[in-house]
Design an enzyme around this catalytic site. Sequence first.
Site, PDB file in Angstrom:
ATOM      1  N   GLU A   1     -34.251 -52.322  46.220  1.00 15.15           N
ATOM      2  CA  GLU A   1     -34.175 -53.511  47.214  1.00 15.15           C
ATOM      3  C   GLU A   1     -34.493 -52.925  48.487  1.00 15.15           C
ATOM      4  OE1 GLU A   1     -30.566 -55.628  48.468  1.00 15.15           O
ATOM      5  OE2 GLU A   1     -31.341 -57.532  47.511  1.00 15.15           O
TER       6      GLU A   1
ATOM      7  N   HIS B   1     -30.316 -42.088  22.654  1.00 14.10           N
ATOM      8  CA  HIS B   1     -30.493 -42.956  21.160  1.00 14.10           C
ATOM      9  C   HIS B   1     -30.996 -44.173  21.591  1.00 14.10           C
ATOM     10  CE1 HIS B   1     -28.051 -40.280  18.752  1.00 14.10           C
ATOM     11  NE2 HIS B   1     -27.707 -39.803  19.754  1.00 14.10           N
TER      12      HIS B   1
ATOM     13  N   LYS C   1     -33.063 -68.366  47.704  1.00 16.88           N
ATOM     14  CA  LYS C   1     -31.844 -68.993  48.275  1.00 16.88           C
ATOM     15  C   LYS C   1     -32.227 -70.373  48.711  1.00 16.88           C
ATOM     16  CE  LYS C   1     -29.898 -64.659  49.782  1.00 16.88           C
ATOM     17  NZ  LYS C   1     -29.469 -63.910  51.086  1.00 16.88           N
TER      18      LYS C   1
END
Lengths: 430, 430
Positions: free
Chosen positions: B279, B305, B419
């Site tokens: 960010e 793995h 938003k």
Amino acid sequence: MPLTVDDARMLAAAVPSGVTPSEWNDLNLRFAEVHHAVARDRAAGRYGFLELEAQAAEVARIHEYVAGCVGRFDDVVVLGIGGSALGAIALRTALAPANPAPRLHVLDNVDPLPMSRLLASLDPARTLWCVVSKSGGTVETLAQYAIARRWVEQAGLPVKWHFAIVTDPKSGPLRELTARDALAAFDVPPNVGGRFSVLTPVGLLPAALAGYDVDALLAGAKAMRERCNAVALADNPAGLIASLLWRAHQRAGQGTHVLMPYSNALQAIALWFVQLWGESLGKRDADGIPTGPTPVGARGATDQHSLLQLLMDGPTDKVVAFVRVASHGADLTVPADGDVPSAAGFMKGRSLGELLGAEADATARALVSAGRPSMTITVDRADARAVGELMMCLMLATVYAGALYRVNPLDQPGVELGKRLAKEALTDTR
Amino acid sequence: MPLTVDDARMLAAAVPSGVTPSEWNDLNLRFAEVHHAVARDRAAGRYGFLELEAQAAEVARIHEYVAGCVGRFDDVVVLGIGGSALGAIALRTALAPANPAPRLHVLDNVDPLPMSRLLASLDPARTLWCVVSKSGGTVETLAQYAIARRWVEQAGLPVKWHFAIVTDPKSGPLRELTARDALAAFDVPPNVGGRFSVLTPVGLLPAALAGYDVDALLAGAKAMRERCNAVALADNPAGLIASLLWRAHQRAGQGTHVLMPYSNALQAIALWFVQLWGESLGKRDADGIPTGPTPVGARGATDQHSLLQLLMDGPTDKVVAFVRVASHGADLTVPADGDVPSAAGFMKGRSLGELLGAEADATARALVSAGRPSMTITVDRADARAVGELMMCLMLATVYAGALYRVNPLDQPGVELGKRLAKEALTDTR
């Protein structure tokens, strides 16, 4: 409602790097070849994870074993790593009830702290250990097994009643051990690799012991497998996902593939997908060139406050695949007359599920406005059937993508050197 | 032992894409400019997260408040999202004792299921809610607060004793509320953004309530901050990390940065770092070009793995930063006379900590043999002081990297549109 894939925001009509109508035709033609090749290899027995019917006997044995365990255990501990753990973790995160009995634990690392803490919290007499390794020779798992076994023996308990083994049906160190000590044992089919093994006893034994609906899980997977008999991309969800992600990588340099469920329950499926997509496709292609997408797991709405900035304004090398849940079981509503500051006044009388849905939709729209592609996979609800559908869809997409990337999706040649070096280091310095 | 950074496997002597001696000189010169610019901006009050001394009064208030809470609560629930939650989660994962009292929960999503389950498991009279939002206007957090408040009120309890607020010292919806209802309130300094706020009350209040050693955390952070007064890269761990990762991206196209602790305790610091690095740096640079690295969190040995295949044989676009813990407190040893199949016979008498260390070393060596760069950050042990050091190091590295990438590491302009769209959707359809 069966799983759907909305590809509208992957198309040229939505984003500059999107699929044009003529590319869509090309993709369909290419996928028809891939579908044919996969069908041929499937008939040759290459894709054991599709042979769900062949699991019927093992599933019946699991049900029988679990019936015999009822009331005997408060805790079930899986010892396994990578593909021997991620499926169980994904199923637990999605399907565990509020007050699980028995509790399911997965020790998927050799970090001593979580294992010593767990041992300190368990009652040996009420604990079942599931030791999971396809080869039976996974060092991490065998080391944990030896410690757990000693712990059981020191409690004066019969090993036989406290261990269940999931491994190759015929060979390997764990198989030898089950024969020697008459331990309960379940088979990983030889043609199913670790990261494709969630619908074998690797995932099904822990799931059944923990009381999840294994039959619904398998039914969902079967339904998805049947849908993917379709050759047309529009009718084959796995083919659509694989083709769109591969094409975005090849044509638009979008090789970072973000799987972002808007659901805490489905978040561990993103971790499972990271192994599936990354380990299956990240390798040298038929020409020896390093290739493969980089999978990233995320979770909405939370990661709007973490990754979204990068997705919106960072390099144009990413595609987001949202996973949405159509209906949330136990929703919570913000009281209509509650103490809601005016900044969030529009939430009065709204539910958290509504907010989650609106945020998922808004994020996809925001990405489009920034020219960034995304697709949306929607499942009905986060239940066993939907999880089976979704996991089968992503496994099939991985096999299709292997053909598109021209790699063998079933091997992992790059992980052997590290294993050898670690073993040498521990052997040499004795 | 203070934190160290081993950069040997980032150099041209180790890998083809590595730093040459002349590049090393260039990097030092460039970093001297960056260091100067950051020092100047720090003096101007731009980097509040460095002003740890300015937190002293608030830390004293936290200690006082926590002293008054002793014995009153079984559960502390943080309501927050993104930077208001990731620090608390990282601290809890690293520092929580085996049997925490009180238990620390973080509800960092608006998914209704985890919140409704948690509510069902809590005793309202014994639960403290910490509502954390720097602006005080975070919709997700306010919605959760309204639900939690009603739940407390319906239990007939005084709101005043069950809520503590962490927010801006002067303005915003949460600040207004604390004034109106005389709630306990702690300040987020105006010059500290969410993702840099772990060493303010955002992280410190939950940590102190849960009994972690807040003073050691701050001491570790201060020690690291002082070390980073050094201008020479060899003496400045944060500068070294930032310079090497930035240079790998610019010169070798290695823009995917994998932080991989070999420690379950430190794994959530990788999640916190993903937000911090992604960010802060994922945005348009001074020329308007989308830029920034893509951070990926991983965990060793488990992800050997999962991700290692991709790291070894996939595209050459990645750098791995390992984080190792020099000593594990409660180690577990494989019994020398235990039941260890011969495939893992070399583990007899060895500890899990030894195996973890050998695997970390082997993985770094395997990557070098494939020409892939990595660095290794080592902390003494996974305790509060080391966590303070590590988190301060990564925050400072982020600020340095902002200068190198020519972006403002403190803003997040790309998250606003989503938003707004979500709010519109919920407002319009009423």
